[in-house]
Design an enzyme around this catalytic site. Structure first.
Site, PDB file in Angstrom:
ATOM      1  N   HIS A 279       0.842  -1.213   0.000  1.00 31.02           N
ATOM      2  CA  HIS A 279       0.000   0.000   0.000  1.00 31.02           C
ATOM      3  C   HIS A 279       0.880   1.266   0.000  1.00 31.02           C
ATOM      4  CE1 HIS A 279      -3.341  -2.669   0.565  1.00 31.02           C
ATOM      5  NE2 HIS A 279      -2.961  -3.009   1.775  1.00 31.02           N
ATOM      6  N   ASP A 330      -4.815  -8.488  -3.244  1.00 29.20           N
ATOM      7  CA  ASP A 330      -5.099  -8.268  -1.833  1.00 29.20           C
ATOM      8  C   ASP A 330      -6.382  -8.940  -1.346  1.00 29.20           C
ATOM      9  OD1 ASP A 330      -5.071  -7.287   0.738  1.00 29.20           O
ATOM     10  OD2 ASP A 330      -5.084  -5.175   0.208  1.00 29.20           O
TER      11      ASP A 330
HETATM   12 ZN    ZN Z   1      -3.263  -6.951   2.707  1.00 29.32          ZN
END
Ligand code: ZN
Length: 464
Positions: A279, A330
């Site tokens: 991220h 993810d």
């Molecule tokens: Zn993750």
């Protein structure tokens, strides 16, 4: 085997009328012309994509948390639903979910996955028992083995990243009941990592690294101990960490450590090219430049970050300063590298009110630039011999379906732009991993059995 391609995307660009020779999963020659006896690719050949970030079990509740409650939903309410789901999953369930997911990944063009694996213990939170396990030495790795088995049966390449998870928040806060299946002491975790290295030797096309979950879940001492242990087993092992995904995490880190998360990491861990920062959404200029200076990777997950309302990674600045990116699915709200890359570019267009942003001086096609950079960054993030097609590289490749690509701008310089921005159907016909065809004509040999098992499991989970 030999594979002839009319068009193939090699590391230095497109080439026409080439035969590649593949021996024991590796490309050993690339020759002009069609070699006798070569298989003929039914469309253009491009490198497979690496998925740098997966939590396989989360595939089971994709679509379950999209019902609004007066604009109050956030990452944190989504996480509550996630905890309720995983409270019911057995190791057999974990394997069945991962197998279904990995087949879906293969069909969409992911040839390798980095599994950020944190569901370690039995349903009640107890460690799997060495007395009831067939192989006493690997009882701790029961859940990890479910992931290895799923990868083997689907045929996808695997980088397993056991996750170190100890606290529910900064300041060593006690874990919640929903987190009991994730928790290991540092000693137990290091044993688990050693067990995973041993297991990996039994599974081809697999390797192991670690993932300290986040700065909120791991303190400095545990983080450094886990890093030291994995580096003693493999000094190039991948190390992934969730970081700066949420503004709240940045605020909490500032009040606990007096530093922003990425800055703290830069100051306290020896980052290098084997670190992948997952991220890294909320970073300032100094943090951005710090990641690049260490040659660490930014593992961006555009559809999940959009779905969870996380924020937008500064991709334009990061790439223009020669940062390395990888992409991940993810939470698996989307399992499609094309969609991840499309979002990567479109979020930048919407912010900057410009077009065709993530191209480079060397590569003016946005689609081709992002596909190649993400595949190579993904290879770096998994320390795997993948990411582009060249002599000596693993044969992880995709064959595009000419019947679909011919409906759009399909000259080589436009082909990946069309694939990423214009095509509405999956354009990938065949998928080869480590020299073996795993998908042929968009079909995987185990897809029906895997989807039957998965659908039954979903019925059971959603009924309870
Ligand atoms: Zn993750």
């Amino acid at each position: 085997m030999k594979l002839y391609a009319e068009n193939i995307l090699l590391n230095d660009g497109w080439a026409s009328n080439q035969t590649i020779t593949i021996e024991q999963g590796v490309i050993t020659a690339i020759d002009a012309g069609m070699a006798e006896g070569a298989e003929i690719a039914k469309g253009a050949v491009i490198p497979g994509m690496v998925n740098c970030h997966s939590h396989a079990f989360q595939r089971a509740f994709a679509g379950f948390s999209e019902q609004g409650s007066e604009g109050q939903d956030s990452f944190w309410t989504w996480r509550k639903i996630m905890y309720q789901f995983l409270a019911q999953l057995t190791d057999v369930d974990a394997k069945n979910i991962a197998k279904q997911l990995y087949i879906e990944m293969l069909k969409m063009g992911y040839t390798r996955v980095a599994e950020f694996h944190y569901l370690h213990h039995d349903i009640d939170g107890s460690t799997y028992n060495a007395n009831t396990s067939e192989d006493k030495s690997s009882a701790l790795a029961t859940m990890a083995q479910a992931i290895f088995d799923a990868a083997k049966e689907s045929g996808i390449g695997l980088t397993l990243l056991p996750v170190l998870y100890q606290h529910s928040g900064f300041g060593e806060q006690k874990p919640s009941d929903g987190q009991k299946r994730f928790i290991n002491s540092t000693e137990q975790f290091n044993q688990l990592v050693s067990d995973c290295f041993t297991l990996s030797e039994q599974y081809s096309n697999s390797n192991v690294g670690i993932a300290p979950h986040s700065l909120r879940a791991v303190d400095k001492k545990s983080l450094l101990s886990a890093v030291e242990h994995v580096r003693s087993l493999d000094n190039q092992a991948p190390i992934h960490i969730h970081i700066s995904e949420q503004q709240k995490e940045v605020d909490d880190c500032l009040s606990h450590y007096g530093k922003r998360p990425v800055q703290w990491l830069l100051d306290n861990a020896e980052l290098d090219q084997h670190w992948c920062l997952i991220h890294a959404t909320h970073i300032n200029e100094a943090e951005r430049k710090g990641i690049i200076a260490k040659q660490a990777i930014a593992g961006i997950c555009p559809t999940t970050e959009a779905n969870l309302g996380d924020g937008i990674f500064p991709t334009t600045e990061f790439l223009s300063e020669k940062g390395t990116i990888a992409i991940g699915s993810d939470s698996h709200i989307s399992v499609n590298p094309i969609e991840e890359i499309r979002w990567l570019e479109y979020t930048q267009r919407l912010i900057k009110q410009q077009r065709a942003i993530l191209a480079s001086d060397e590569q003016t096609s946005v689609g081709q630039n992002l596909w190649q950079q993400a595949a190579q960054g993904g290879a770096q993030s998994t320390n795997s011999n993948t990411g582009f097609l060249a002599i000596g590289k693993q044969a992880d490749l995709l064959v595009l379906d000419q019947d679909k690509t011919k409906l759009f701008a399909n000259a080589n310089q436009h082909l990946l732009d069309s694939m990423i921005f214009a095509s509405q159907q999956n354009p990938i016909a065949d998928v080869m991993v480590n020299g073996f065809w795993q998908v042929i004509n968009q079909q995987h040999v185990d897809q029906e059995q895997a989807s039957d098992n998965f659908a039954k499991l979903l019925m059971r989970l959603s009924a309870s």
